[in-house]
Design a protein around this motif. Structure first.
Motif, PDB file in Angstrom:
ATOM      1  N   GLU A  32      26.630  38.581  41.507  1.00  0.00           N
ATOM      2  CA  GLU A  32      27.379  38.192  40.305  1.00  0.00           C
ATOM      3  C   GLU A  32      28.559  37.327  40.715  1.00  0.00           C
ATOM      4  O   GLU A  32      28.856  37.165  41.903  1.00  0.00           O
ATOM      5  CB  GLU A  32      27.955  39.455  39.623  1.00  0.00           C
ATOM      6  CG  GLU A  32      26.959  40.228  38.801  1.00  0.00           C
ATOM      7  CD  GLU A  32      27.376  40.309  37.344  1.00  0.00           C
ATOM      8  OE1 GLU A  32      27.967  39.332  36.829  1.00  0.00           O
ATOM      9  OE2 GLU A  32      27.110  41.351  36.733  1.00  0.00           O
ATOM     10  N   ASN A  73      33.409  42.208  41.046  1.00  0.00           N
ATOM     11  CA  ASN A  73      32.375  41.638  40.183  1.00  0.00           C
ATOM     12  C   ASN A  73      32.701  40.160  39.939  1.00  0.00           C
ATOM     13  O   ASN A  73      32.492  39.328  40.795  1.00  0.00           O
ATOM     14  CB  ASN A  73      32.292  42.466  38.893  1.00  0.00           C
ATOM     15  CG  ASN A  73      31.178  42.015  37.959  1.00  0.00           C
ATOM     16  OD1 ASN A  73      30.693  40.892  38.030  1.00  0.00           O
ATOM     17  ND2 ASN A  73      30.768  42.896  37.073  1.00  0.00           N
ATOM     18  N   ASN A 118      35.434  43.105  34.509  1.00  0.00           N
ATOM     19  CA  ASN A 118      34.090  42.568  34.761  1.00  0.00           C
ATOM     20  C   ASN A 118      34.076  41.071  34.991  1.00  0.00           C
ATOM     21  O   ASN A 118      33.490  40.596  35.951  1.00  0.00           O
ATOM     22  CB  ASN A 118      33.211  42.932  33.554  1.00  0.00           C
ATOM     23  CG  ASN A 118      31.757  42.604  33.744  1.00  0.00           C
ATOM     24  OD1 ASN A 118      31.393  41.431  33.841  1.00  0.00           O
ATOM     25  ND2 ASN A 118      30.913  43.614  33.806  1.00  0.00           N
ATOM     26  N   ASP A 119      34.727  40.315  34.096  1.00  0.00           N
ATOM     27  CA  ASP A 119      34.687  38.865  34.211  1.00  0.00           C
ATOM     28  C   ASP A 119      36.047  38.320  33.805  1.00  0.00           C
ATOM     29  O   ASP A 119      36.749  38.946  32.990  1.00  0.00           O
ATOM     30  CB  ASP A 119      33.593  38.298  33.312  1.00  0.00           C
ATOM     31  CG  ASP A 119      32.999  37.005  33.867  1.00  0.00           C
ATOM     32  OD1 ASP A 119      33.624  36.386  34.752  1.00  0.00           O
ATOM     33  OD2 ASP A 119      31.908  36.616  33.412  1.00  0.00           O
ATOM     34  N   ASN A 175      31.881  41.118  27.929  1.00  0.00           N
ATOM     35  CA  ASN A 175      31.406  40.844  29.290  1.00  0.00           C
ATOM     36  C   ASN A 175      31.789  39.411  29.658  1.00  0.00           C
ATOM     37  O   ASN A 175      32.964  39.129  29.880  1.00  0.00           O
ATOM     38  CB  ASN A 175      29.888  41.107  29.330  1.00  0.00           C
ATOM     39  CG  ASN A 175      29.338  41.235  30.718  1.00  0.00           C
ATOM     40  OD1 ASN A 175      29.849  40.638  31.656  1.00  0.00           O
ATOM     41  ND2 ASN A 175      28.292  42.015  30.875  1.00  0.00           N
ATOM     42  N   ASP A 227      25.493  37.737  30.259  1.00  0.00           N
ATOM     43  CA  ASP A 227      26.376  38.421  31.213  1.00  0.00           C
ATOM     44  C   ASP A 227      27.475  37.458  31.656  1.00  0.00           C
ATOM     45  O   ASP A 227      28.647  37.828  31.776  1.00  0.00           O
ATOM     46  CB  ASP A 227      25.532  38.886  32.411  1.00  0.00           C
ATOM     47  CG  ASP A 227      26.254  39.870  33.304  1.00  0.00           C
ATOM     48  OD1 ASP A 227      27.499  39.917  33.268  1.00  0.00           O
ATOM     49  OD2 ASP A 227      25.568  40.584  34.051  1.00  0.00           O
ATOM     50  N   ASN A 266      24.937  35.453  36.326  1.00  0.00           N
ATOM     51  CA  ASN A 266      26.176  34.696  36.184  1.00  0.00           C
ATOM     52  C   ASN A 266      25.989  33.335  36.825  1.00  0.00           C
ATOM     53  O   ASN A 266      25.051  33.128  37.597  1.00  0.00           O
ATOM     54  CB  ASN A 266      27.305  35.463  36.882  1.00  0.00           C
ATOM     55  CG  ASN A 266      28.570  35.485  36.044  1.00  0.00           C
ATOM     56  OD1 ASN A 266      28.934  34.473  35.445  1.00  0.00           O
ATOM     57  ND2 ASN A 266      29.236  36.624  36.009  1.00  0.00           N
TER      58      ASN A 266
HETATM   59 MG    MG Z   1      29.540  40.220  33.838  1.00  0.00          MG
END
Ligand code: MG
Length: 298
Positions: A32, A73, A118-119, A175, A227, A266
Motif C-alpha cells: 500500500e 500504511n 490509513n491514508d 479511506n 482504497d 493504492n
Molecule cells: Mg487505504
C-alpha cells in the motif's frame, strides 16, 4: 492481450498502446501507500503485514527503507518534501524530518487514541489531512487488535501543533482521499466497516474556506473499492479497483480501466514528468506509463 479497457473514447488519449503494465517487484503480502521521491530517485511503499517500508529504485530494485515500520500504511510528502506516514501500530501520523528524526504529528483526539490512520494528503497551507478508519485495530494482521475509542472520521492536523479538527464525519470508514488541484474539491472514499456489508462509494465535498461542505455521492467503484486514488492535471480520478485502476472523469463517469493481474490497493504518479503511474497491488508493485500528468505534492 490488452492492458486497457476503454469505456469512453477520450480514454484512448490517456493511455499509450505500446506502454505495458509492468510488474516491477513481487513477493510481498499486502502492499500500500506508494509515494514518489524524484529527488532521491526512488519510490517508497508499505508492506503492511511484514511491518516494513520498502524502497524501489529504477535499475536496482527493492531494498528495505524502514523496518519495523510500526505497520505503516499510507504516505505522502508535505510542502517541504518530508515524508508523512500513517502508522497502524502506533495509531499515529508521523513526519520524518530532513535529519531523520521522526516526529509524531498526532496520535489522539480529545484524549483518546486514534483508531489506525490509513491514508494522508497535505494541503497547500501545510495542513495534514488523514483518514482514521478502524481496519488496523480490528485484527493482528496489519497492526494490533485494540478497542476503538474514536469514530471513523477524516481529520485535519495542524502541521505545527498537531491539533486535530474533524473534517468529514458522515462515513462508516473513510479511506483514500485526495484534493482537486485547485483545492476546490475533496474526494474521500468510504470503504465500509470491516466484516460488514456497508455500501462503498467515493464522496465529493466542496471546500469552502478550507472546510468540506455539501458532501455527496461521486462514484462507486466496481468491482472492488477506492482504497486509494490520485488525480491527474485535468481533474480525472485514478482509483484502485479489484480489476486494476479505474479512471473517472470529474463528472463521475467511468472513462476506462487499466487492467492489473492483482487487486490494486493504492497508487501514485511519479517519474520525471509525473507521467508514470505506480500501483501497489496485493503481492506486487506495478507501473504503467501514461499520456497524463499526475497532481502530486510537492
Ligand atoms: Mg487505504
Amino acid at each position: 492481450m490488452s492492458f486497457f479497457e476503454t469505456v469512453e473514447p477520450e480514454f484512448g488519449r490517456f493511455v499509450l498502446g505500446n506502454a505495458p503494465v509492468r510488474q516491477l517487484a513481487s513477493g510481498f503480502d499486502w502492499v500500500e501507500g506508494p509515494v514518489w521521491f524524484g529527488d532521491a530517485g526512488c519510490l517508497l511503499f508499505s508492506d503492511i503485514p511484514n511491518n516494513r517500508i520498502l524502497r524501489w529504485t529504477p535499475g536496482e530494485g527493492v531494498s528495505t527503507y524502514r523496518q519495523p515500520s510500526n505497520y505503516a500504511n499510507g504516505h505522502t510528502r508535505d510542502r517541504q518534501g518530508r515524508l508523512v506516514s500513517c502508522e497502524h501500530g502506533t495509531r499515529s501520523v508521523t513526519r520524518t524530518e530532513h535529519d531523520g528524526r521522526i516526529t509524531v504529528v498526532a496520535d489522539s483526539f480529545e484524549g483518546r487514541p486514534l483508531n489506525s490512520p490509513n491514508d494522508v494528503i497535505v494541503a497547500q497551507d501545510g495542513g495534514i489531512w488523514f483518514s482514521d478508519p478502524h481496519y488496523g485495530i480490528m485484527t493482528n494482521y496489519e497492526g494490533f487488535v485494540a478497542e476503538q475509542e474514536n469514530p471513523c472520521v477524516v481529520y485535519r492536523a495542524d502541521p505545527e501543533t498537531g491539533a486535530l479538527e474533524v473534517m468529514v464525519d458522515d462515513m462508516n470508514c473513510p479511506n483514500g482521499l485526495a484534493f482537486s488541484r485547485d483545492e476546490g474539491r475533496l474526494y474521500v472514499a468510504d470503504t465500509g466497516r470491516m466484516f460488514s456489508q456497508d455500501a462503498k462509494e467515493i464522496r465529493v465535498y466542496d471546500l469552502v474556506d478550507g472546510r468540506p461542505v455539501k458532501g455527496r455521492h461521486f462514484h462507486t467503484i466496481s468491482p472492488g473499492c477506492a482504497d486509494g486514488f490520485r488525480l491527474d492535471s485535468d481533474g480525472n480520478i485514478w482509483s484502485s479497483a479489484a480489476d486494476g485502476v479505474h479512471c473517472i472523469a470529474p463528472d463521475g463517469r467511468l472513462l476506462g480501466k487499466i487492467l492489473v493481474p492483482e487487486l490494486v490497493s493504492n497508487l501514485c504518479f511519479g517519474g520525471r514528468a509525473k507521467h508514470e503511474l505506480y500501483m501497489t497491488a496485493t503481492t506486487s508493485l506495478y507501473r504503467i506509463i501514461l499520456n497524463r500528468q499526475g497532481v502530486q505534492v510537492p
